[in-house]
Design an enzyme around this catalytic site. Structure first.
Site, PDB file in Angstrom:
ATOM      1  CB  THR A  22      31.724  41.117 -18.330  1.00 52.16           C
ATOM      2  OG1 THR A  22      32.886  41.022 -19.155  1.00 52.16           O
ATOM      3  CG2 THR A  22      31.653  42.500 -17.709  1.00 52.16           C
ATOM      4  CB  CYS A  28      37.342  47.244 -20.452  1.00 50.85           C
ATOM      5  SG  CYS A  28      38.847  46.549 -21.141  1.00 50.85           S
ATOM      6  CG  HIS A  45      34.453  43.395 -21.085  1.00 50.95           C
ATOM      7  ND1 HIS A  45      34.789  42.556 -20.054  1.00 50.95           N
ATOM      8  CD2 HIS A  45      35.525  44.222 -21.230  1.00 50.95           C
ATOM      9  CE1 HIS A  45      36.003  42.860 -19.593  1.00 50.95           C
ATOM     10  NE2 HIS A  45      36.475  43.865 -20.308  1.00 50.95           N
TER      11      HIS A  45
END
Lengths: 158, 290
Positions: A22, A28, A45
């Site tokens: 990711t 995040c 994610h």
């Protein structure tokens, strides 16, 4: 082969040749879970801590939020053969702006929500790299369990 | 320090913005503009016209009949959508290139710019500003200075990153110290050279530092908040990461809460996916900061 997990996305895979990746985690958080016995891996994610700000968006895409994405990630790896007792759990992300007052603290709240959920469900974190003001790209090699973080041209292994 | 002199020379030789974009921006910043004004600003630009028609007829909009003219496109999709589309087509050429100095692979700065544009128009609505199209364009162009500075940060980059890492400096402050200018300042020089409307120049100049502008501008605040949300969400960010100073006074003066930012963030991520699929661009999500 790289399997890309987008923002607000999760993927699980039972394939020792696969690497879950990711890109560009800011505030995040990327959660990677791995079962070394059954060679199952999963990555999430998520963007925000609580789905209560937009229940309909959470319904359409549980991976947006910690409180809906994390349970979905675990359920999804169990479905393809992972066992809870085997799982290795690593996380990264939760960065913040340069901020003396603690406003715009999505990263911190993302982390707190994850810790609470893990505590309740007796999940231990094996390694983590959270906070700071950097963007992180993370990879989980499903064959070996190698979990790496790339940031500003440097790679570190957790 | 030669970097500052080089940068000024570079700004001097930057290609002009296409006429269509300039005309459009003037039309957009005039509230009295009519449909015909918009059509006449675009219609002589064949490349843009054909691109608009192609995008309108793409699966993304799912229109039941074929759109065959600009007038048609404006009626079917509304002026706002078409204006945004045209501006996105124009800036794609400039912003889509790799920005090596900033650690941005091809397509990433454009993706960040489009995300900030989408968020800017959402914040403009939230702050009840009259012109959400202007906000969209300002958002789209906010990082234009990076395109020039990129050529100069490659060497000086190490020092910029050191200042950011060791001294907790914001990226724009480190740029200013090492290169003589920040990407905000260089962006504003470019915008002035292009004779863009003053509100857009201000947005570019103060998108990290909105409270330094006197008098304060709600439009600049909207672009600041939009950029902040996109940085937090890691959308198209590079080596500068989240090294931008938080300015909570922006939230205070508009009575906003952090949950407002989160709601807009969620909408932006959903819309961005649609825009990327409209432009047939899925690769941009696959090559971010390494």
């Amino acid at each position: 082969m790289d399997r890309v997990v987008d923002i607000a996305d999760l993927k699980v895979v039972k394939d020792p040749g696969a690497t879950l990746v990711t890109y560009s985690l800011g505030s995040c958080i990327g959660v990677a879970i791995w079962d070394p016995v059954n060679l199952v891996g999963g990555m999430l994610h998520y963007m925000l801590p609580e789905s209560s700000i937009s229940p309909e968006k959470a319904k359409a895409n549980p991976a947006m939020f910690a409180d809906t994405g994390i349970p979905t990630l675990f359920r999804s790896v169990y479905k393809i053969g992972a066992q809870k007792s085997n799982l290795v759990v690593k996380i990264a992300g939760g960065a913040h702006l340069l901020d003396d007052n603690g406003t715009f603290n999505i990263g911190k709240r993302n982390y707190v929500t994850l810790r609470k959920l893990f505590w309740k469900n007796k999940v231990m974190i094996d390694a983590e790299q959270v906070g700071g003001s950097i963007s992180r790209t993370v990879r989980l090699n499903v064959g070996t369990g190698r979990f790496t973080i790339h940031s500003r041209g440097k790679e570190t292994e957790l | 320090m030669n970097a500052a002199k080089d940068i000024i020379e570079c700004v001097g030789s930057i290609q002009p913005l296409p006429d269509t974009a300039l005309k459009l921006m003037n039309v957009m910043s005039d509230p009295k503009s009519k449909l015909e004004d918009i059509v006449s600003a675009i219609k002589y630009d064949q490349a843009v016209t054909s691109e608009v028609l192609k995008l309108c007829n793409s699966a993304f909009f799912g229109l039941s009949r074929e759109v065959t003219s600009l007038e048609d496109a404006l009626k079917c999709l509304g002026t706002a959508k078409v204006l945004q589309m045209v501006m996105s087509i124009h800036t794609n050429n400039m912003l889509a290139r790799e920005q090596k100095g900033y650690g941005l692979d091809p397509g990433i700065l454009w993706k960040h710019s489009v995300a900030v544009a989408l968020a800017s128009s959402q914040f403009a609505q939230k702050l009840r500003l009259a012109d959400t199209n202007l906000a969209f364009t300002a958002g789209l162009l906010h990082d234009i200075g990076k395109v020039i500075l990129n050529e100069h940060v490659a060497e000086e980059f190490v020092e910029i990153v050191r200042l950011v890492t060791d001294e907790q400096m914001a990226f724009v402050e480190a740029e200013r110290q090492v290169l003589g200018f920040s990407h905000e300042e260089v962006g504003a020089m470019i915008a002035e050279k292009w004779k863009l409307p003053v509100p857009i120049v201000q947005c570019i100049r103060y998108h990290h530092t909105p409270s330094e502008l006197e008098p304060l501008s709600p439009l600049v605040d909207a672009i600041y908040l939009a950029n902040t949300v996109c940085l937090l969400l890691g959308i198209g960010i590079g080596a500068d990461g989240l090294c931008s100073r938080a300015d909570p006074s922006v939230l205070e003066r508009h009575g906003l809460r952090e949950s407002d930012l989160e709601i807009i963030g969620v909408q932006v991520v959903v819309e961005l996916r649609r825009v990327q699929s409209m432009f047939g661009d899925t690769s941009a999500t696959d090559h971010e900061d390494e």
